[in-house]
Design a protein around this motif. Structure first.
Motif, PDB file in Angstrom:
ATOM      1  N   GLU A   1       0.810  -1.272   0.025  1.00 42.86           N
ATOM      2  CA  GLU A   1       0.009  -0.093  -0.078  1.00 42.86           C
ATOM      3  C   GLU A   1       0.702   1.195   0.058  1.00 42.86           C
ATOM      4  N   GLU A   2       1.735   1.186   0.858  1.00 43.01           N
ATOM      5  CA  GLU A   2       2.569   2.647   0.693  1.00 43.01           C
ATOM      6  C   GLU A   2       3.401   2.847  -0.111  1.00 43.01           C
TER       7      GLU A   2
ATOM      8  N   THR B   1       3.870   4.993  -4.261  1.00 41.32           N
ATOM      9  CA  THR B   1       4.924   5.695  -4.650  1.00 41.32           C
ATOM     10  C   THR B   1       5.710   5.264  -5.946  1.00 41.32           C
TER      11      THR B   1
ATOM     12  N   ARG C   1       4.532   6.050  -9.483  1.00 41.92           N
ATOM     13  CA  ARG C   1       4.872   7.447  -9.527  1.00 41.92           C
ATOM     14  C   ARG C   1       6.398   7.269 -10.123  1.00 41.92           C
TER      15      ARG C   1
ATOM     16  N   ARG D   1      -3.474   5.052 -15.463  1.00 42.02           N
ATOM     17  CA  ARG D   1      -2.690   5.962 -14.820  1.00 42.02           C
ATOM     18  C   ARG D   1      -2.110   7.023 -15.347  1.00 42.02           C
TER      19      ARG D   1
ATOM     20  N   ASP E   1      -2.210  10.174 -13.835  1.00 43.03           N
ATOM     21  CA  ASP E   1      -1.355  10.264 -12.793  1.00 43.03           C
ATOM     22  C   ASP E   1      -0.075  10.829 -13.313  1.00 43.03           C
ATOM     23  N   PHE E   2       0.319  10.311 -14.586  1.00 38.34           N
ATOM     24  CA  PHE E   2       1.570  10.699 -15.404  1.00 38.34           C
ATOM     25  C   PHE E   2       1.639  12.106 -15.886  1.00 38.34           C
TER      26      PHE E   2
ATOM     27  N   GLU F   1       4.523  13.993 -14.761  1.00 42.22           N
ATOM     28  CA  GLU F   1       5.831  13.713 -15.118  1.00 42.22           C
ATOM     29  C   GLU F   1       6.065  13.265 -16.453  1.00 42.22           C
TER      30      GLU F   1
ATOM     31  N   GLU G   1      11.625  10.088 -18.060  1.00 41.72           N
ATOM     32  CA  GLU G   1      10.878   9.109 -17.017  1.00 41.72           C
ATOM     33  C   GLU G   1      11.040   7.792 -17.889  1.00 41.72           C
TER      34      GLU G   1
ATOM     35  N   GLU H   1       3.754  13.816  -4.158  1.00 36.79           N
ATOM     36  CA  GLU H   1       4.180  12.469  -3.584  1.00 36.79           C
ATOM     37  C   GLU H   1       4.133  12.759  -1.920  1.00 36.79           C
TER      38      GLU H   1
ATOM     39  N   THR I   1       0.257  11.882  -1.286  1.00 38.34           N
ATOM     40  CA  THR I   1      -0.292  10.517  -1.401  1.00 38.34           C
ATOM     41  C   THR I   1       0.399   9.663  -0.391  1.00 38.34           C
ATOM     42  N   SER I   2       1.670   9.704   0.152  1.00 34.60           N
ATOM     43  CA  SER I   2       2.237   8.904   0.981  1.00 34.60           C
ATOM     44  C   SER I   2       1.289   9.150   2.368  1.00 34.60           C
TER      45      SER I   2
ATOM     46  N   ALA J   1      -1.641   7.240   1.893  1.00 33.65           N
ATOM     47  CA  ALA J   1      -1.346   5.896   2.056  1.00 33.65           C
ATOM     48  C   ALA J   1      -1.104   5.161   3.424  1.00 33.65           C
ATOM     49  N   VAL J   2      -0.497   6.310   4.424  1.00 35.75           N
ATOM     50  CA  VAL J   2      -0.356   5.923   5.562  1.00 35.75           C
ATOM     51  C   VAL J   2      -1.870   5.793   6.540  1.00 35.75           C
TER      52      VAL J   2
ATOM     53  N   LYS K   1      -3.396   2.565   5.236  1.00 34.69           N
ATOM     54  CA  LYS K   1      -3.118   1.519   6.031  1.00 34.69           C
ATOM     55  C   LYS K   1      -3.599   1.442   7.413  1.00 34.69           C
TER      56      LYS K   1
END
Lengths: 217, 474
Positions: A207-208, A212, A215, B221, B224-225, B228, B233, B450, B453-454, B457-458, B461
């Protein structure tokens, strides 16, 4: 040596000598000089035009092939009335040939350039060829060397280089094979580690890290 | 130098070790690709007399070879994407070799066009693109230096081939020389053997097995891209298995490079072609005029690695596009000042400065493309670039020749080339200023995204654990 004596009058503080010579034949060419007592002298060299561009290095051709031997007169000079070609035979014996053997020789003349085409070359055709430009009062000669060789001559370095290439390629590929054998023999454990470490990473943090990672990648 | 760039490749390039052997291989391949068509001009006079054709007809042999080499770029890219650099280079070496050997038995000028021009040109194309691509896979930190060294192959091979060709011609005539050149050019296979595919040991295996899945995921996706998309990439694992990546035409950096280069090539090679004739026009004898080209090649071969070294420094690397713009502009200024050069000394000075400018430009030519695109897409990019550049490369010298004939004076040709190159230099400078700004903005946005999203994501979770705890409690 012929000599002409002329008396000159003083004009405007100068003594001027002007003489007209009729150039009719080869005998009229050569060195002329005029002298004023012991005080002044001038030398003149009268000659026919000389051949301009001739190849100084030998022309190389092959048995069975044909070759073009070229002689060129400088375009600033007058055109030759005609051209002749000679082949050196022995020390200085020269043979004249025209279209006596049309299958073998072809002479193409075009203004300042003459070309001799020799077909079906043999090794006996090697040697010096002389082109002669003919003028009313003089002739001029140039020479070109022809070398006829067989195909075996370039074949020797060709094969030598091919062998060198094969040896080098084989050496590089064998070296690489032996390097990879060493790596696989001593590094089997490290390979297992490498394949194992990403997978726990995948399982632990789908998940985490996956979002990322998506990306970044 | 942004540290994140390394992870974009998916593995860490060795930046040394066997990489230097690969640079040597690329040096040889690139050297032959650029120098071989130019060096054949030694034989033209005799072949012209042998087949009784005009000079322009025989000059076509070189042009066809150069045109095929550039036009076959995409074919080369496709093959490299599928099979890697090594087999393509080795096949290329075999092709040029067989083309030259067949040509040595040639019975007509058409025979030469086909054998030397088409087959030879195709073989050289199979040498050029893969060599450039593989350097990018082995180097990242030292890449400008590696590229500079690899591109030095061109002047070095030209400097060696020119007198060698003269020597071969004097010993063996044109047929024997073509035969021996066929063997010499086979050394491209040795270069190919050195091009061991790089070990991508950090990248896990499953990636290569999921190309269809990757392309589907790509579509999902794509939003999302967006951020970038214009950065360097390796955004899809299946790219290596696709044919040519036409989406490059939406890449901002690629478009800047392409447009600038297409215009630039009209004025780039003409001064090299006309250097010796211009010198003779000024009344300088044939040998001194030819010597100017030797000076040019000598300066060129020292400047290219130096430029690579400079490009690698921490001051220039992050803004290497500006360095390239400067090199293009420098070329332009050099040509604009050329008509001021008086006498042989002036011409020698011009040749030295021109050699420096040209060397700088060539050393950076493909490095800046790699910098914009990244090593993953480089193979497709260089294929597209070369086929589009084919036009200006071929048309440049004849148009300049027409300018010289029309005005009866070389200086207008130098002014025209100078103006084109200076304008391109300014174009690159301005466009890259804009591009760097945009890239910095996008990087800031993606870092912020980023972080967001992190954090999410936490939170995500946390929630299943919360749920389980909740159910356990309930």
């Amino acid at each position: 040596m012929q000599s002409i004596r002329v008396t000159v009058q003083l004009e405007n503080d100068k003594y001027t000598l002007r003489q007209v010579f009729k150039i009719v034949s080869k005998e009229n060419l050569g060195s002329y000089s005029c002298s004023f007592g012991d005080e002044a002298k001038a030398d003149f060299l009268l000659a026919g035009p000389q051949i301009g561009e001739v190849r100084d290095k030998p022309i190389v051709s092959y048995v069975g092939d044909s070759v073009v031997v070229k002689c060129k007169m400088d375009e600033k000079k007058p055109k030759p009335a005609s051209w002749n070609w000679y082949k050196a035979n022995g020390t200085d014996k020269e043979q004249i040939f025209y279209a006596a053997e049309p299958q073998k020789y072809e002479i193409k003349n075009h203004e300042w350039v003459t070309k001799l085409v020799v077909h079906k070359l043999t090794e006996g055709d090697s040697g010096f060829y002389y082109c002669e430009g003919v003028y009313a009062v003089s002739t001029t000669m140039g020479h070109v060397e022809l070398k006829v060789i067989t195909f075996l001559e370039p074949l020797k370095p060709f094969i030598a280089i091919i062998v060198e290439v094969i040896v080098l390629v084989a050496a590089i590929l064998i070296y690489e094979k032996s390097q990879s054998k060493k790596n696989s023999a001593g590094g089997n454990e490290t390979n297992a580690d490498q394949t194992n470490t990403p997978t726990p990473g995948d399982n632990n943090g789908p998940e985490e890290s996956s979002s990322t990672r998506q990306r970044k990648v | 130098m942004p540290p994140a760039a390394e992870t974009k490749l998916g593995y860490t390039p060795p930046d040394g070790g066997w990489g230097w052997a690969v640079v040597l291989g690329a040096f040889i391949s690139i050297g032959f690709s650029y120098a071989f068509p130019k060096s054949l001009t030694v034989y033209f006079k005799e072949i012209q007399a042998y087949f009784s054709v005009s000079y322009s007809e025989i000059a076509w042999v070189s042009s066809v070879m150069l045109a095929t080499m550039y036009a076959a770029g995409p074919v080369s890219s496709i093959l490299v994407n599928r099979y890697g650099s090594r087999p393509v280079v080795m096949v290329g070496g075999l092709m040029v070799s067989s083309g030259m050997v067949l040509a040595s038995f040639g019975t007509s000028i058409i025979h030469l066009y086909l054998c030397v021009g088409v087959i030879g040109g195709l073989g050289l194309a199979f040498n050029l693109q893969p060599s450039l691509a593989i350097v990018g896979t082995y180097f990242h930190v030292k890449r400008p230096l590696a590229n500079g060294l690899a591109m030095t192959g061109s002047p070095v091979v030209l400097f060696t081939l020119a007198p060698l060709n003269q020597f071969l011609f004097d010993c063996f005539g044109w047929r024997g020389s073509f035969l021996i050149l066929g063997a010499i050019v086979l050394n491209c296979c040795v270069a190919g053997a050195l091009m061991r595919p790089v070990k991508k040991s950090v990248k896990p295996q499953p990636k290569t097995e999921t190309p269809p899945a990757a392309s589907e995921e790509d579509g999902a996706r794509s939003s999302d891209f967006q951020i970038e998309e214009n950065q360097t990439e390796s955004r899809c694992q299946g790219c290596a298995h696709r044919f040519i990546d036409f989406s490059l035409f939406k890449h901002r950096g690629f478009l800047i490079y392409l447009i600038g280069n297409v215009v630039m090539f009209f004025g780039l090679f003409a001064p090299v072609v006309f250097l010796a004739p211009y010198a003779r026009h000024q009344g300088i004898d044939e040998y001194s005029s030819a010597f100017l080209l030797s000076i040019f090649a000598l300066v060129d071969m020292f400047v290219r690695p130096l430029t690579g070294l400079l490009g690698n420094t921490k001051w220039i690397r992050p803004r290497i596009q500006y360095f390239f713009s400067f090199a293009v502009f420098f070329n332009g200024v050099c040509h604009l000042l050329c008509p001021l050069a008086q006498g042989y000394v002036g011409l020698v000075l011009y040749t030295v400065v021109f050699g420096m400018a040209f060397g700088m430009l060539c050393a950076l030519l493909f490095e800046v493309l790699m910098d914009l695109i990244g090593a993953q897409h480089f193979s497709s990019a260089v294929g597209l670039v070369t086929i589009i550049e084919c036009g200006p490369v071929l048309l440049g010298p004849p148009i300049s020749g027409a300018l010289v004939d029309a005005f009866g004076d070389y200086k207008y040709m130098f002014y025209a080339c100078g103006v084109i190159l200076s304008a391109c230099g300014i174009f690159f400078f301005v466009m890259h200023f804009y591009n760097y700004k945009k890239l910095d903005e996008e990087r800031k946005q993606s870092l912020a995204a980023e972080r967001r999203t992190s954090e999410e994501a936490v939170k995500l979770k946390m929630s299943p654990d919360d749920k389980a705890a909740y159910e356990a409690e309930g």
